[in-house]
Design a protein around this motif. Structure first.
Motif, mmCIF file in Angstrom:
data_model
loop_
_atom_site.group_PDB
_atom_site.id
_atom_site.type_symbol
_atom_site.label_atom_id
_atom_site.label_comp_id
_atom_site.label_asym_id
_atom_site.label_seq_id
_atom_site.Cartn_x
_atom_site.Cartn_y
_atom_site.Cartn_z
ATOM 1 N N LEU A 484 42.970 56.921 43.195
ATOM 2 C CA LEU A 484 41.733 56.530 42.527
ATOM 3 C C LEU A 484 42.048 55.509 41.429
ATOM 4 C CD1 LEU A 484 38.818 57.372 43.008
ATOM 5 C CD2 LEU A 484 39.039 58.949 41.073
ATOM 6 N N VAL A 485 41.529 54.309 41.589
ATOM 7 C CA VAL A 485 41.836 53.247 40.613
ATOM 8 C C VAL A 485 40.658 53.084 39.657
ATOM 9 C CG1 VAL A 485 42.540 50.833 40.340
ATOM 10 C CG2 VAL A 485 43.231 52.106 42.387
ATOM 11 N N SER A 486 40.985 53.002 38.363
ATOM 12 C CA SER A 486 39.947 52.883 37.337
ATOM 13 C C SER A 486 39.412 51.446 37.271
ATOM 14 C CB SER A 486 40.543 53.313 35.998
ATOM 15 O OG SER A 486 40.247 52.381 35.008
ATOM 16 N N PRO A 487 38.127 51.293 36.935
ATOM 17 C CA PRO A 487 37.528 49.940 36.932
ATOM 18 C C PRO A 487 38.230 48.971 35.985
ATOM 19 C CG PRO A 487 36.026 51.562 35.983
ATOM 20 C CD PRO A 487 37.139 52.327 36.595
ATOM 21 N N ASP A 488 38.791 49.490 34.880
ATOM 22 C CA ASP A 488 39.485 48.588 33.950
ATOM 23 C C ASP A 488 40.634 47.849 34.639
ATOM 24 O OD1 ASP A 488 37.878 49.053 31.798
ATOM 25 O OD2 ASP A 488 39.044 50.783 31.091
ATOM 26 N N ASP A 489 41.156 48.456 35.720
ATOM 27 C CA ASP A 489 42.289 47.840 36.406
ATOM 28 C C ASP A 489 41.892 46.795 37.445
ATOM 29 O OD1 ASP A 489 43.951 49.379 34.940
ATOM 30 O OD2 ASP A 489 44.198 50.947 36.475
ATOM 31 N N PHE A 490 40.602 46.736 37.790
ATOM 32 C CA PHE A 490 40.240 45.736 38.803
ATOM 33 C C PHE A 490 38.960 44.959 38.504
ATOM 34 C CE2 PHE A 490 38.234 49.649 40.317
ATOM 35 C CZ PHE A 490 36.984 49.216 40.734
ATOM 36 N N PRO A 492 38.044 43.247 35.777
ATOM 37 C CA PRO A 492 38.283 41.892 35.235
ATOM 38 C C PRO A 492 38.649 40.874 36.314
ATOM 39 C CG PRO A 492 39.334 43.535 33.847
ATOM 40 C CD PRO A 492 38.844 44.261 35.069
ATOM 41 N N VAL A 493 39.501 41.276 37.260
ATOM 42 C CA VAL A 493 39.876 40.341 38.331
ATOM 43 C C VAL A 493 38.693 40.104 39.270
ATOM 44 C CG1 VAL A 493 41.377 39.986 40.333
ATOM 45 C CG2 VAL A 493 42.333 40.844 38.202
ATOM 46 N N ALA A 494 37.913 41.149 39.513
ATOM 47 C CA ALA A 494 36.727 40.987 40.361
ATOM 48 C C ALA A 494 35.752 40.009 39.704
ATOM 49 C CB ALA A 494 36.062 42.335 40.596
ATOM 50 N N GLU A 495 35.672 40.065 38.371
ATOM 51 C CA GLU A 495 34.774 39.147 37.658
ATOM 52 C C GLU A 495 35.294 37.724 37.744
ATOM 53 O OE1 GLU A 495 34.459 40.918 33.741
ATOM 54 O OE2 GLU A 495 32.519 41.796 34.296
ATOM 55 N N ASN A 530 26.237 49.434 35.312
ATOM 56 C CA ASN A 530 26.815 48.315 34.568
ATOM 57 C C ASN A 530 26.611 47.016 35.329
ATOM 58 O OD1 ASN A 530 28.371 49.639 32.231
ATOM 59 N ND2 ASN A 530 28.925 50.870 34.023
ATOM 60 N N VAL A 531 26.193 45.982 34.597
ATOM 61 C CA VAL A 531 25.989 44.664 35.213
ATOM 62 C C VAL A 531 26.874 43.668 34.457
ATOM 63 C CG1 VAL A 531 24.332 42.828 35.669
ATOM 64 C CG2 VAL A 531 23.640 45.219 35.914
ATOM 65 N N SER A 532 27.770 43.063 35.191
ATOM 66 C CA SER A 532 28.669 42.122 34.518
ATOM 67 C C SER A 532 27.963 40.784 34.269
ATOM 68 C CB SER A 532 29.927 41.935 35.373
ATOM 69 O OG SER A 532 30.015 40.628 35.828
ATOM 70 N N PRO A 533 28.347 40.100 33.201
ATOM 71 C CA PRO A 533 27.720 38.793 32.891
ATOM 72 C C PRO A 533 27.770 37.844 34.083
ATOM 73 C CG PRO A 533 29.240 39.438 31.141
ATOM 74 C CD PRO A 533 29.384 40.455 32.222
ATOM 75 N N LYS A 534 28.841 37.920 34.824
ATOM 76 C CA LYS A 534 29.006 37.057 35.995
ATOM 77 C C LYS A 534 27.866 37.286 36.989
ATOM 78 C CE LYS A 534 31.957 34.197 38.026
ATOM 79 N NZ LYS A 534 33.363 33.964 37.826
ATOM 80 N N GLN A 535 27.447 38.567 37.125
ATOM 81 C CA GLN A 535 26.366 38.870 38.062
ATOM 82 C C GLN A 535 25.053 38.263 37.594
ATOM 83 O OE1 GLN A 535 27.641 43.204 38.036
ATOM 84 N NE2 GLN A 535 26.285 43.127 39.816
#
Ligand code: C2E
Ligand code: CA
Ligand code: CA
Length: 692
Positions: A484-490, A492-495, A530-535
Motif C-alpha cells: 500500500l503506497v501513500s499518496p505523498d509518495d506518488f 507529486p509526480v502524478a501532478e 482532494n482536488v489538485s491545482p493541476k486538475q
C-alpha cells in the motif's frame, strides 16, 4: 559598333603622295598629317559629347567609307546610336577622365552593310577646351575566326563581369561590364574582396584546385554588392604567364532574400533572439571553441516563474511584452560573444565563455537575478518578474550538448521548486531524482491501466457528540510489489506529469459512487475529496464534475472539494470562474491545509468558500494557548465558513476545539483512514447505536 557606321559610297583607296621628310627632323603639321595618311592603321578622334568624329586619317576614312574628312565630320553618329553603345561610350569617357588607361577591343563596323572587323585600341585625349575625347587606332582584324569574333562581341556586351589578373593580383584586363562596376581600375585582386579572410581562403583553395566558385561581398560603383564569383587559374594569352580569370555576376537580391529567409528560419520572430534550430549549431561551435582554447562554457536555462499567469490575467499582448522585455534585458547583460536564445514559451538560454581562472564563471546567473529583483514595467505598470535559472559548466557537468542541456534542465527544475535559491547548478543527485520520477511515472501509467488505486475514508466527527458527520476520501495505491503506497509518495509526480487528471477523474467517480451507495444504505454523510491545482486548470475537469450527478445519481451538495490555498493565489488561470461554476453545480468548496500557504487572508472573501480545514501543524499550537487556531476560527466565522480541525491526536486537543467553537475534527484520535467497507461498517454501527 554597327551604330557608328552609315552607308557610304566607296572612296578611292589610294595612298597619299609621298612627302619629303626634312633631314633635320623639323617636321611641320602638314607633314605629320601626311605621315598619318601613310599609316596602314586607322586613327581617329571621336568627340564623346557631340557624338561626332573630330579628325581621322586616310586609313580611317577608308575604313568608315567616307568621301572626305568633312563628310565624316558631318555625320551625326548619335542619331541612330543604341542605348548600350551610348552607355559604353560614357563609361570610356569616365574611365579616361579618371585614369590614364587604354583598352583594346574588337569592333565590327558596318559601312555600307559590309562587316568590317577591327582591332581597336582606345585611349583618352584631351581637347584644348579641356574635355576628354576618344582616340582610336584601328587595324583590320582579318585573321580572326568567326567564333572568336563572336566571343569578343559577347565579351563586350555581356552583363557578366569578366576580368583577368596577373598571378600577383594586378589587373590585366576588364570587360566592359567589369569596368562599369569597378570603382578603381587599378584595384588588385585582393582588394576586390571586403572579407580579407575569405580572400585568403579562396587563394588557398586555388593553390590546390584550378577553379573555385563562391559568393562574396565586393565594393562596386553601386556600393557594397554580393557577387557570385568564379575564379579560374589560366595563362595570360599575351604574356603566357599564369593568371586568374574572374567571372562575376551580381546576386545581391538573391543573397539578401536567402539571408532573410535564413534569418527568419533561425530567429524567433517575437524577440529577435536565436531560436532552437539555430541554437544547436551555435552551441556546437562554442563547445569546440571551449575545447580548443581550454575555456569554460556556461549554459544557463532561464524560465519565468509566473508567465502563464501574466498571459492569462493580463492578456497575450502583455505576455508578449514581458517576453520582449526579458529578451532585451538578457541581451543587455550578456556579452557580445554570448549566445542568447529563446527556446520557446518563456524559456531562454544564455551561453557564456570564460577562462578557467575566472573566479565566478557563474556570475551571469546572479547578475540576472539582481537585474530582475526590482519590478519591471509591463504595459506601463510595475510588476515583479520571477526567474528560475538552472546552469551547467562545460566540460565539468557534461560532455556533449544534449547532455549539458538535459543537466541544465534538471538544475532548472530544482531551481523552480526552491523558494530562495533561484540559480542552481546541476548536481548528480538531480539526475537520480529525475530517474526515479521517470520510473515512477511509468509505474503510475501501468497502475492506471491495471486499476491499482483505491480509496480510504477518514471520518470527520463532531467535537461534542463524537458522531461521524462526514469523511475525507484519501487515495491509496495497492502496488503489486511495494504494497500500500501513500499518496505523498506518488501524488507529486502524478501532478507533475499530468497523470493526476486521470487519477483524479477516477477518484471523483468513486467518491460519487460511494455517496450514492451511502444514500441507498441510508447512512449518508457528506464526503470530501482532494482536488489538485493541476486538475482545476484542466478544462475537462469542470464539465466532468458538472456531469457527475447525472451519471452517478450522487448529490453534489453532499460533496466537498478540498483545494489548497495556492489555487486562490492566482497560480491557476480562471480559478475564480471555475470555482464559481463548481459551486453552481452544487459542490462545496473547502480550503485544505489552511494556514500553511501565504498568510494574506484578504483574498479569502473574494472566493466562494464554504469551509476551512485547519492544517494539522496548528494542533501542536493548542498546548501553548492555541492563539493561531483561535484566529482562524474567528476568521471562519467572519467568512461564514464551516471549520474542520485536521490531525487531532489527543483528547486535550479535541476538548480545546470543542470549547473554542470548532465543531468538527478529523484525526487519528477518532480514526485513521480506513478502507471503504470498514467505513460503511462504522456508519452502520453509529446508526445502530443511535437506535438503541
Ligand atoms: P491531506 O489532504 O492533508 O490529507 C490528510 C492527511 O493527513 C492524510 O494523509 C491523513 O492520513 C493524514 N492524517 C489524518 N489524521 C492524522 C493525524 O491525526 N495525524 C497525522 N500525523 N496525520 C493524519 P494521506 O492519506 O497520506 O494523504 C496525504 C496527502 O495526499 C493528502 O493530504 C492530500 O494532499 C493528498 N491526497 C490524498 N488523496 C488524494 C487524492 O485523491 N487526490 C489528490 N490530489 N491528493 C490526495
Ligand atoms: Ca485533504
Ligand atoms: Ca489537509
Amino acid at each position: 559598333m554597327s551604330d557608328l557606321s552609315l552607308s557610304q559610297r566607296a572612296t578611292e583607296k589610294k595612298k597619299a603622295a609621298p612627302a619629303f621628310v626634312p633631314a633635320d627632323g623639323k617636321i611641320d603639321q602638314d607633314l605629320i598629317f601626311s605621315i598619318y595618311d601613310r599609316l596602314d592603321t586607322g586613327v581617329w578622334i571621336f568627340d564623346f559629347d557631340e557624338k561626332r568624329m573630330l579628325w581621322a586619317n586616310r586609313k580611317a576614312l577608308e575604313i568608315t567609307d567616307a568621301d572626305s574628312l568633312e563628310e565624316l565630320r558631318s555625320r551625326d553618329m548619335g542619331s541612330d546610336m543604341s542605348h548600350s553603345v551610348e552607355q559604353r561610350l560614357r563609361q570610356y569617357q569616365q574611365d579616361f577622365t579618371k585614369h590614364d588607361v587604354s583598352f583594346s577591343e574588337i569592333w565590327t563596323l558596318y559601312p555600307k552593310g559590309k562587316a568590317e572587323v577591327l582591332q581597336v585600341v582606345m585611349s583618352g585625349i584631351r581637347l584644348n577646351d579641356g574635355r576628354m575625347a576618344l582616340l582610336c587606332e584601328g587595324r583590320p582584324h582579318h585573321e580572326q575566326q568567326p567564333e572568336t569574333l563572336r566571343s569578343a562581341e559577347a565579351l563586350m556586351h555581356t552583363t557578366v563581369m569578366i576580368s583577368l589578373f596577373s598571378e600577383d593580383g594586378n589587373p590585366l584586363y576588364r570587360n566592359t561590364a567589369a569596368r562599369a562596376a569597378s570603382t578603381d581600375l587599378e584595384c588588385t585582386l585582393w582588394d576586390h574582396f571586403i572579407d580579407k579572410a575569405l580572400a585568403r581562403k579562396v587563394m588557398g583553395v586555388l593553390s590546390e584546385k584550378a577553379t573555385t566558385k563562391f559568393v562574396a561581398e565586393v565594393l562596386t560603383c553601386d556600393g557594397l554588392r554580393w557577387h557570385e564569383i568564379t575564379i579560374r587559374r589560366c595563362h595570360d594569352a599575351v604574356t603566357g604567364k599564369p593568371a586568374f580569370l574572374l567571372s562575376e555576376i551580381d546576386v545581391t537580391e538573391l543573397h539578401q532574400t536567402k539571408e532573410r529567409a535564413q534569418y527568419l528560419a533561425s530567429h524567433d520572430a517575437l524577440t529577435g533572439l536565436s531560436n532552437r534550430t539555430y541554437l544547436k549549431e551555435r552551441l556546437l561551435q562554442v563547445r569546440q571553441t571551449a575545447q580548443e582554447n581550454d575555456l569554460i562554457a556556461t549554459l544557463y536555462l532561464v524560465d519565468l516563474d509566473d508567465f502563464k499567469m501574466v498571459n492569462d490575467t493580463l492578456g497575450h499582448a502583455a505576455g508578449d511584452h514581458l517576453l520582449q522585455l526579458v529578451a532585451s534585458r538578457l541581451k543587455e547583460l550578456a556579452g557580445n560573444n554570448d549566445i542568447v536564445a529563446r527556446l520557446g514559451g518563456d524559456e531562454f538560454l544564455i551561453c557564456h565563455l570564460s577562462s578557467p581562472e575566472s573566479p565566478r564563471p557563474d556570475w551571469f546567473g546572479q547578475a540576472l537575478l539582481q537585474a530582475f529583483a526590482t519590478p519591471q514595467m509591463i504595459e506601463g505598470k510595475p510588476r515583479h518578474v520571477g526567474l528560475s535559472i538552472g546552469y551547467v559548466h562545460y566540460p565539468m557537468d557534461g560532455s556533449d550538448i544534449d547532455e549539458l542541456m538535459r543537466h541544465a534542465d534538471l538544475a532548472l527544475y530544482q531551481a523552480k521548486s526552491e523558494r530562495k535559491n533561484k540559480c542552481v547548478r546541476y548536481k548528480e543527485f538531480m539526475r537520480k531524482i529525475r530517474d526515479k520520477h521517470l520510473s515512477l511515472k511509468k509505474d503510475l501509467e501501468r497502475a492506471i491501466r491495471a486499476n491499482e488505486f483505491l480509496l480510504y475514508y477518514q471520518p470527520i466527527a463532531c467535537t461534542r457528540s463524537q458522531r461521524i458527520v462526514g469523511a475525507e476520501a484519501l487515495l491509496r495505491w495497492q502496488h503489486p510489489e511495494r504494497g500500500l503506497v501513500s499518496p505523498d509518495d506518488f501524488v507529486p509526480v502524478a501532478e507533475e506529469t499530468g497523470l493526476i487528471n486521470e487519477i483524479g477523474t477516477w477518484v471523483s467517480r468513486n467518491v460519487a459512487d460511494m455517496q450514492s451507495r451511502l444514500k441507498l444504505l441510508d447512512v449518508s454523510v457528506p464526503l470530501s475529496m482532494n482536488v489538485s491545482p493541476k486538475q482545476l486548470s484542466d478544462p475537462k475537469f469542470l464539465s466532468r464534475m458538472e456531469n457527475l450527478p447525472k451519471e452517478t445519481a450522487c448529490n453534489a451538495n453532499e460533496i466537498s472539494l478540498e483545494i489548497t490555498e495556492s489555487v486562490l493565489l492566482g497560480d491557476i488561470p480562471h480559478a475564480y470562474e471555475t470555482l464559481m461554476k463548481l459551486k453552481a453545480a452544487g459542490y462545496r468548496i473547502v480550503i485544505d491545509d489552511f494556514g500553511t500557504g501565504y498568510s494574506n487572508l484578504a483574498y479569502l472573501h473574494n472566493y466562494p468558500i464554504d469551509g476551512i480545514k485547519i492544517d494539522r501543524m496548528f494542533m501542536n499550537d493548542i498546548a501553548t494557548g492555541g492563539a493561531i487556531v483561535r484566529l482562524i476560527l474567528s476568521l471562519a466565522t467572519a467568512l461564514d465558513a464551516t471549520v474542520v480541525a485536521e490531525g487531532v491526536e489527543t483528547v486535550e486537543q479535541r476538548s480545546w476545539l470543542s470549547e473554542n467553537g470548532c465543531n468538527r475534527f478529523q484525526g487519528f484520535l477518532y480514526s485513521k483512514p480506513v478502507p471503504e467497507e470498514q467505513f460503511v461498517d462504522m456508519l452502520q454501527a453509529q446508526i445502530r447505536a443511535a437506535a438503541m
